[in-house]
Design a protein around this motif. Structure first.
Motif, PDB file in Angstrom:
ATOM      1  N   LEU A 157       0.820  -1.213   0.000  1.00 10.32           N
ATOM      2  CA  LEU A 157       0.000   0.000   0.000  1.00 10.32           C
ATOM      3  C   LEU A 157       0.856   1.267   0.000  1.00 10.32           C
ATOM      4  O   LEU A 157       0.444   2.297  -0.536  1.00 10.32           O
ATOM      5  CB  LEU A 157      -0.930  -0.002   1.217  1.00 10.32           C
ATOM      6  CG  LEU A 157      -1.976  -1.125   1.265  1.00 10.32           C
ATOM      7  CD1 LEU A 157      -2.779  -1.046   2.556  1.00 10.32           C
ATOM      8  CD2 LEU A 157      -2.903  -1.032   0.054  1.00 10.32           C
ATOM      9  N   SER A 158       2.047   1.209   0.583  1.00  6.18           N
ATOM     10  CA  SER A 158       2.911   2.400   0.627  1.00  6.18           C
ATOM     11  C   SER A 158       3.361   2.828  -0.769  1.00  6.18           C
ATOM     12  O   SER A 158       3.193   4.001  -1.134  1.00  6.18           O
ATOM     13  CB  SER A 158       4.113   2.133   1.533  1.00  6.18           C
ATOM     14  OG  SER A 158       3.698   1.906   2.861  1.00  6.18           O
ATOM     15  N   PRO A 159       3.929   1.931  -1.595  1.00  2.00           N
ATOM     16  CA  PRO A 159       4.266   2.383  -2.958  1.00  2.00           C
ATOM     17  C   PRO A 159       3.050   2.741  -3.787  1.00  2.00           C
ATOM     18  O   PRO A 159       3.118   3.620  -4.646  1.00  2.00           O
ATOM     19  CB  PRO A 159       5.025   1.185  -3.549  1.00  2.00           C
ATOM     20  CG  PRO A 159       4.664   0.027  -2.715  1.00  2.00           C
ATOM     21  CD  PRO A 159       4.413   0.564  -1.348  1.00  2.00           C
ATOM     22  N   ILE A 198      -2.853  12.708   3.575  1.00  2.00           N
ATOM     23  CA  ILE A 198      -4.115  12.082   3.975  1.00  2.00           C
ATOM     24  C   ILE A 198      -4.050  10.558   3.800  1.00  2.00           C
ATOM     25  O   ILE A 198      -4.518   9.792   4.648  1.00  2.00           O
ATOM     26  CB  ILE A 198      -5.280  12.677   3.155  1.00  2.00           C
ATOM     27  CG1 ILE A 198      -5.396  14.181   3.431  1.00  2.00           C
ATOM     28  CG2 ILE A 198      -6.585  11.964   3.471  1.00  2.00           C
ATOM     29  CD1 ILE A 198      -6.406  14.889   2.555  1.00  2.00           C
ATOM     30  N   GLY A 199      -3.443  10.124   2.688  1.00  2.00           N
ATOM     31  CA  GLY A 199      -3.363   8.691   2.454  1.00  2.00           C
ATOM     32  C   GLY A 199      -2.494   7.975   3.453  1.00  2.00           C
ATOM     33  O   GLY A 199      -2.679   6.764   3.679  1.00  2.00           O
ATOM     34  N   GLY A 200      -1.530   8.674   4.072  1.00  2.00           N
ATOM     35  CA  GLY A 200      -0.686   8.029   5.068  1.00  2.00           C
ATOM     36  C   GLY A 200      -1.474   7.503   6.248  1.00  2.00           C
ATOM     37  O   GLY A 200      -1.195   6.405   6.756  1.00  2.00           O
ATOM     38  N   PHE A 201      -2.466   8.267   6.700  1.00  2.00           N
ATOM     39  CA  PHE A 201      -3.299   7.796   7.812  1.00  2.00           C
ATOM     40  C   PHE A 201      -4.122   6.578   7.407  1.00  2.00           C
ATOM     41  O   PHE A 201      -4.316   5.648   8.198  1.00  2.00           O
ATOM     42  CB  PHE A 201      -4.212   8.931   8.279  1.00  2.00           C
ATOM     43  CG  PHE A 201      -3.480  10.105   8.842  1.00  2.00           C
ATOM     44  CD1 PHE A 201      -2.971  10.076  10.133  1.00  2.00           C
ATOM     45  CD2 PHE A 201      -3.276  11.252   8.084  1.00  2.00           C
ATOM     46  CE1 PHE A 201      -2.284  11.161  10.666  1.00  2.00           C
ATOM     47  CE2 PHE A 201      -2.596  12.338   8.597  1.00  2.00           C
ATOM     48  CZ  PHE A 201      -2.095  12.296   9.897  1.00  2.00           C
ATOM     49  N   ILE A 202      -4.593   6.574   6.172  1.00  2.00           N
ATOM     50  CA  ILE A 202      -5.394   5.443   5.697  1.00  2.00           C
ATOM     51  C   ILE A 202      -4.540   4.187   5.593  1.00  2.00           C
ATOM     52  O   ILE A 202      -4.965   3.085   5.992  1.00  2.00           O
ATOM     53  CB  ILE A 202      -6.037   5.788   4.339  1.00  2.00           C
ATOM     54  CG1 ILE A 202      -6.938   7.023   4.481  1.00  2.00           C
ATOM     55  CG2 ILE A 202      -6.833   4.608   3.801  1.00  2.00           C
ATOM     56  CD1 ILE A 202      -7.523   7.504   3.164  1.00  2.00           C
ATOM     57  N   VAL A 203      -3.333   4.323   5.059  1.00  2.00           N
ATOM     58  CA  VAL A 203      -2.441   3.162   4.930  1.00  2.00           C
ATOM     59  C   VAL A 203      -2.095   2.596   6.300  1.00  2.00           C
ATOM     60  O   VAL A 203      -2.094   1.369   6.499  1.00  2.00           O
ATOM     61  CB  VAL A 203      -1.169   3.561   4.162  1.00  2.00           C
ATOM     62  CG1 VAL A 203      -0.115   2.456   4.245  1.00  2.00           C
ATOM     63  CG2 VAL A 203      -1.498   3.853   2.710  1.00  2.00           C
TER      64      VAL A 203
END
Length: 431
Positions: A157-159, A198-203
């Motif tokens: 999910l990170s990449p 924002i996506g960092g919190f979701i990941v």
């Protein structure tokens, strides 16, 4: 006075057969005559060079060919040699994994950076050779995220989040660039940063505990793999950033211009080793308490900033070398700033700047060895640290540093040869 009234002038009516050139002017003899023995001084320099080559090879070849590869320590190697000339290359056969992958990178994961290295050539091929199908550029765009996942592992999910940020940023740029280039450029950056934030919190919330590929922390990276990671990433990032800085320095907007000028002049006036110490020590003081900022990422940022400042000046020289008529021609065609730069100005400026850009890239790749100063175990750090500190191989210097020099020479020579080939392909001035 002689009577010439009855003389007849002779005019040849047939063509003489073509004669072969003298044997001393063609073939190997002719080449040697014109290049090696063209005069007294040329002959003296040739003989002196041949003597120097013989002197070096007479000492190097016995040492190389008489080397030992199968011992477990320097003492055993010297016993096998028995005082004869020869190198103790057993250190390479025993510690090759540490020289290439570092001291702590898991052995069961060696295949991952190896696959990433092989795929690197597939990814850069359509960029380097225009005759290849353009559809291969899709893999080129995916490769950075795939290589990150292979080398570091962890959740995929990170990449994917990193890729999504670039896609959103590009879409925002495409939407806003019609209003102005500056709005599109900065709008794309803001959109990408917001996506990553924002996506960092979701990941973090949905990432699985046991990912498919085991995670490898950055502190376990080392060896020549670390030099390749820093070199490839920093060169790839510094070229577009250098182009942006060069264009910004020539901008008519005073704020943008002076930001670029201050950045370029400050970075070029600071040694790289100082920036690496800043990345290693000082930068942590400006982060919130408890923040974990990856060291390799910090080093990549600093090296990229350093290289981009130099590339910006190289490209500015290419822009200055273009005649004013090229800019006027772009304006006469009704092209806006982004179109004129992309279609007319930058292609010519980059062609002029190829030697300078390659010079910076080669120097940057060699400068990645400076990270050993801040306790990062790259190839030179591995040699100076764990390998030479061991009792088995303490005292082996020529073999290890010669191997390091050979690896760096192969990469730098390949870059140089490609740049010369590219210059010949792009040559339009038929001399």
């Amino acid at each position: 006075m002689a009577d010439t009234s009855n003389s007849i002038a002779f005019v040849r009516t047939e063509t003489l057969p073509q004669l072969d050139p003298p044997a001393s002017e063609v073939g190997v003899i002719g080449w040697m005559k014109h290049n090696l023995f063209n005069g007294v001084w040329g002959t003296l320099l040739t003989l002196l060079s041949l003597w120097a080559i013989y002197y070096v090879l007479s000492g190097f070849l016995p040492w190389l060919l008489g080397g030992v590869w199968g011992t477990n320590s320097l003492a055993e190697c010297r016993e096998v040699l028995g005082g004869a000339a020869g190198g103790c290359f057993s250190v390479l056969s025993e510690r090759w994994n540490q020289l290439l992958f570092g001291f702590t990178y898991p052995e069961e994961y060696y295949w991952r950076p190896t696959v990433a290295f092989v795929l690197l050539f597939v990814a850069i091929a359509p960029v380097m050779f225009s005759m290849l199908p353009r559809v291969m550029l899709v893999f080129t765009a995916i490769y950075p995220f795939l290589a990150f996942h292979l080398i570091w592992g962890g959740t995929i999910l990170s990449p994917l989040l990193a890729m999504a940020g670039f896609i959103v940023g590009y879409l925002a740029y495409s939407r806003l660039v019609n209003q102005s280039f500056a709005m599109g450029f900065f709008g794309g950056i803001v959109a990408a940063v917001l996506t990553w934030y924002i996506g960092g919190f979701i990941v973090d919330a949905i990432a699985p505990e046991n990912p498919t590929l085991g995670a490898v922390p950055s502190r376990d990276m080392g060896g020549f793999m670390l030099n390749m990671i820093l070199g490839v990433v920093c060169v790839s990032l510094s070229i577009p950033l250098g182009i942006a800085l060069a264009l910004g320095r020539q901008s008519d907007m005073p704020i943008i211009k002076w930001i670029c000028v201050v950045f370029i002049e400050f970075i070029r006036g600071v040694p790289l080793i100082t920036l690496l110490f800043v990345a290693n020590v000082v930068l942590a003081y400006f982060l919130p308490p408890g923040t974990n900022f990856d060291l390799i990422l910090r080093v990549i940022i600093m090296i990229t900033m350093f290289a981009s400042a130099y590339i910006a000046e190289v490209i500015r020289g290419g822009l200055a070398a273009l005649p004013r008529g090229q800019y006027e021609a772009a304006d006469s065609l009704g092209l806006d700033y982004a179109q004129s730069m992309r279609l007319i100005i930058l292609p010519q400026a980059l062609k002029i700047s190829i030697p300078g850009i390659v010079n910076v890239a080669v120097g940057l790749f060699k400068d990645t060895t400076l990270v050993s100063i801040i306790s990062m175990f790259d190839l030179v750090g591995m040699i100076r640290g764990p390998i030479l500190a061991s009792t088995e191989w303490n005292g082996v210097y020529w073999e290890l540093f010669g191997f390091a020099a050979f690896l760096f020479f192969i990469v730098c020579y390949g870059i140089s040869q490609y740049s010369q080939w590219l210059e010949r392909q792009l040559a339009t001035d038929h001399r």
